[in-house]
Design an enzyme around this catalytic site. Structure first.
Site, mmCIF file in Angstrom:
data_model
loop_
_atom_site.group_PDB
_atom_site.id
_atom_site.type_symbol
_atom_site.label_atom_id
_atom_site.label_comp_id
_atom_site.label_asym_id
_atom_site.label_seq_id
_atom_site.Cartn_x
_atom_site.Cartn_y
_atom_site.Cartn_z
ATOM 1 N N ASP A 11 -6.022 3.811 -4.343
ATOM 2 C CA ASP A 11 -5.439 3.920 -2.998
ATOM 3 C C ASP A 11 -6.415 4.527 -1.996
ATOM 4 O O ASP A 11 -7.248 5.360 -2.363
ATOM 5 C CB ASP A 11 -4.167 4.787 -3.085
ATOM 6 C CG ASP A 11 -3.367 4.724 -1.804
ATOM 7 O OD1 ASP A 11 -3.448 3.703 -1.090
ATOM 8 O OD2 ASP A 11 -2.648 5.707 -1.508
ATOM 9 N N ASN A 51 -8.007 2.493 0.628
ATOM 10 C CA ASN A 51 -8.946 1.515 1.195
ATOM 11 C C ASN A 51 -8.822 1.422 2.720
ATOM 12 O O ASN A 51 -9.816 1.331 3.438
ATOM 13 C CB ASN A 51 -8.690 0.107 0.625
ATOM 14 C CG ASN A 51 -8.929 0.030 -0.865
ATOM 15 O OD1 ASN A 51 -9.462 0.958 -1.450
ATOM 16 N ND2 ASN A 51 -8.524 -1.075 -1.471
ATOM 17 N N TRP A 90 -10.253 4.451 4.428
ATOM 18 C CA TRP A 90 -11.725 4.412 4.302
ATOM 19 C C TRP A 90 -12.304 3.528 5.409
ATOM 20 O O TRP A 90 -13.283 3.893 6.056
ATOM 21 C CB TRP A 90 -12.080 3.861 2.923
ATOM 22 C CG TRP A 90 -13.539 3.825 2.584
ATOM 23 C CD1 TRP A 90 -14.250 4.791 1.922
ATOM 24 C CD2 TRP A 90 -14.465 2.764 2.873
ATOM 25 N NE1 TRP A 90 -15.566 4.396 1.788
ATOM 26 C CE2 TRP A 90 -15.721 3.151 2.364
ATOM 27 C CE3 TRP A 90 -14.358 1.530 3.517
ATOM 28 C CZ2 TRP A 90 -16.859 2.350 2.467
ATOM 29 C CZ3 TRP A 90 -15.501 0.732 3.632
ATOM 30 C CH2 TRP A 90 -16.720 1.143 3.108
ATOM 31 N N THR A 127 4.461 -4.538 -6.367
ATOM 32 C CA THR A 127 5.518 -5.482 -5.978
ATOM 33 C C THR A 127 5.960 -5.219 -4.533
ATOM 34 O O THR A 127 6.555 -6.088 -3.901
ATOM 35 C CB THR A 127 6.736 -5.362 -6.926
ATOM 36 O OG1 THR A 127 7.047 -3.969 -7.118
ATOM 37 C CG2 THR A 127 6.479 -5.992 -8.274
ATOM 38 N N ASN A 154 3.685 -4.327 -2.133
ATOM 39 C CA ASN A 154 2.574 -4.634 -1.221
ATOM 40 C C ASN A 154 2.734 -5.989 -0.520
ATOM 41 O O ASN A 154 2.044 -6.263 0.465
ATOM 42 C CB ASN A 154 1.223 -4.576 -1.951
ATOM 43 C CG ASN A 154 0.758 -3.164 -2.260
ATOM 44 O OD1 ASN A 154 0.080 -2.908 -3.251
ATOM 45 N ND2 ASN A 154 1.120 -2.200 -1.410
HETATM 46 C C1 IPE Z 1 -0.034 2.037 -4.299
HETATM 47 O O1 IPE Z 1 -0.554 2.264 -3.038
HETATM 48 C C2 IPE Z 1 -0.343 0.640 -4.756
HETATM 49 C C3 IPE Z 1 -1.746 0.366 -5.012
HETATM 50 C C4 IPE Z 1 -2.748 1.214 -4.897
HETATM 51 C C5 IPE Z 1 -2.026 -0.959 -5.448
HETATM 52 P P1 IPE Z 1 0.302 2.056 -1.716
HETATM 53 O O2 IPE Z 1 -0.602 2.360 -0.575
HETATM 54 O O3 IPE Z 1 0.967 0.732 -1.723
HETATM 55 O O4 IPE Z 1 1.424 3.175 -1.873
HETATM 56 P P2 IPE Z 1 2.269 3.970 -0.786
HETATM 57 O O5 IPE Z 1 2.830 2.966 0.162
HETATM 58 O O6 IPE Z 1 1.330 4.908 -0.091
HETATM 59 O O7 IPE Z 1 3.298 4.709 -1.571
HETATM 60 C C1 IPE Z 2 -4.961 0.500 -1.629
HETATM 61 O O1 IPE Z 2 -5.388 0.902 -0.386
HETATM 62 C C2 IPE Z 2 -4.973 -0.988 -1.813
HETATM 63 C C3 IPE Z 2 -3.648 -1.576 -1.982
HETATM 64 C C4 IPE Z 2 -2.532 -0.943 -1.873
HETATM 65 C C5 IPE Z 2 -3.586 -2.982 -2.289
HETATM 66 P P1 IPE Z 2 -4.427 0.903 0.876
HETATM 67 O O2 IPE Z 2 -4.525 -0.410 1.563
HETATM 68 O O3 IPE Z 2 -3.048 1.317 0.510
HETATM 69 O O4 IPE Z 2 -5.119 2.024 1.753
HETATM 70 P P2 IPE Z 2 -4.417 3.110 2.681
HETATM 71 O O5 IPE Z 2 -3.413 3.821 1.834
HETATM 72 O O6 IPE Z 2 -3.777 2.370 3.812
HETATM 73 O O7 IPE Z 2 -5.536 4.004 3.109
HETATM 74 MG MG MG Z 3 -2.130 3.121 0.408
#
Ligand code: IPE
Ligand code: IPE
Ligand code: MG
Length: 254
Positions: free
Chosen positions: A28, A30, A33, A74, A76
């Site tokens: 988590d 990305n 970042w 699920t 996302n």
């Molecule tokens: C959890 O991260 C899922 C993955 C890293 C694939 P999310 O970014 O979806 O989780 P929440 O929304 O912060 O709980």
């Molecule tokens: C994790 O990074 C990747 C997935 C959930 C697929 P995020 O996209 O959730 O990154 P943040 O939480 O918005 O920084």
């Molecule tokens: Mg996230």
């Protein structure tokens, strides 16, 4: 319960670390970042995918046997179509680009989640990746894709209900092992340690059943920056944990 491996050395010389046999990582951070660098979220996802390759190499060298990474939940699907499409494209690209390196490292790839519900091109990548890597021995990389802990428990319940309906299982014989044995990958041991970069202190539907006695470690580091030093720090913390599983610690038992 997994047997713990001692004796691995970190970069700090002769420090003895306890290495989890089964490790879970919630990849988590990305988006944050990318935001910090004023880049689009897709750049963060790309950097995150690159970092998975590093994590695999580091975990393999440390002696982790099962590495389960959370790549797409699920939930996302609720993100904008553009972002979901980027994540699907990156998923396909990753295996094409990096499988030769994973092969060199002896890493077997498996997928966990509601794979049947994914688009055909993604299912194809999963099938081929599993088939191609099935004889690799050093470590198993388990990619949780379209994964949800609750959906996995529903999957197990449906399997069990089917067995009961077919007369192959008596309701009174259903126990915790029956639920575990009907999850997506019943041979994979429960995670000893779950790492969540990005500072969030929640599981977000990751390995809900399997994490009953997992140690949890949260890092403020965002996933694309999570490297060898951060992994070592997590293992250092894990080394000092007292896993009691509801019993008493070794000192108290004496
Ligand atoms: C959890 O991260 C899922 C993955 C890293 C694939 P999310 O970014 O979806 O989780 P929440 O929304 O912060 O709980
Ligand atoms: C994790 O990074 C990747 C997935 C959930 C697929 P995020 O996209 O959730 O990154 P943040 O939480 O918005 O920084
Ligand atoms: Mg996230």
């Amino acid at each position: 319960m997994a047997i713990l491996g001692f004796g691995k050395k970190s970069s700090e010389g002769d420090e003895q670390l306890k290495i989890p046999v089964s490790l879970g990582v919630i990849m988590d951070g990305n988006g944050r970042w990318a935001k910090k660098r004023m880049l689009p979220r897709s750049a963060g996802h790309r950097a995150g995918a690159e970092n998975l390759k590093e994590l695999c190499r580091n975990c393999g060298n440390y002696g982790v046997k099962y590495l389960t990474v959370y790549a797409f939940s699920t939930e996302n699907w609720s993100r904008p179509d553009d972002e979901v499409n980027t994540l699907m494209d990156l998923f396909v690209e990753f295996w094409e680009k990096y499988d030769p390196e994973l092969e060199q490292e002896g890493i077997r790839v498996r997928f966990t989640g509601d794979i049947d519900a994914l688009p055909e091109r993604i299912k194809e990548v999963c099938r081929k990746g599993e088939e191609r890597s099935k004889n690799r021995q050093k470590m198993q990389l388990i990619v949780a894709f379209n994964y949800g802990g609750r959906r996995e428990i529903v999957h197990s319940c449906k399997n069990i209900a089917r067995l009961v309906k077919e007369g192959k299982l008596d309701i009174d014989d259903i126990n915790e092992d029956t639920i575990s044995g009907n999850l997506y990958l019943p041979d994979v041991p429960d995670p000893d340690l779950i790492i969540r970069p990005s500072g969030e202190q929640r599981l977000s539907n990751f390995l809900l059943w399997e994490s009953a006695y997992s140690e949890l470690w949260v890092s403020d580091c965002l996933w694309p920056d999570f490297g060898f030093e951060e992994l070592t720090e997590a293992f250092r913390a894990y080394t000092n944990r007292d896993r009691r599983f509801g019993g008493l610690s070794k000192e108290e038992k004496k």
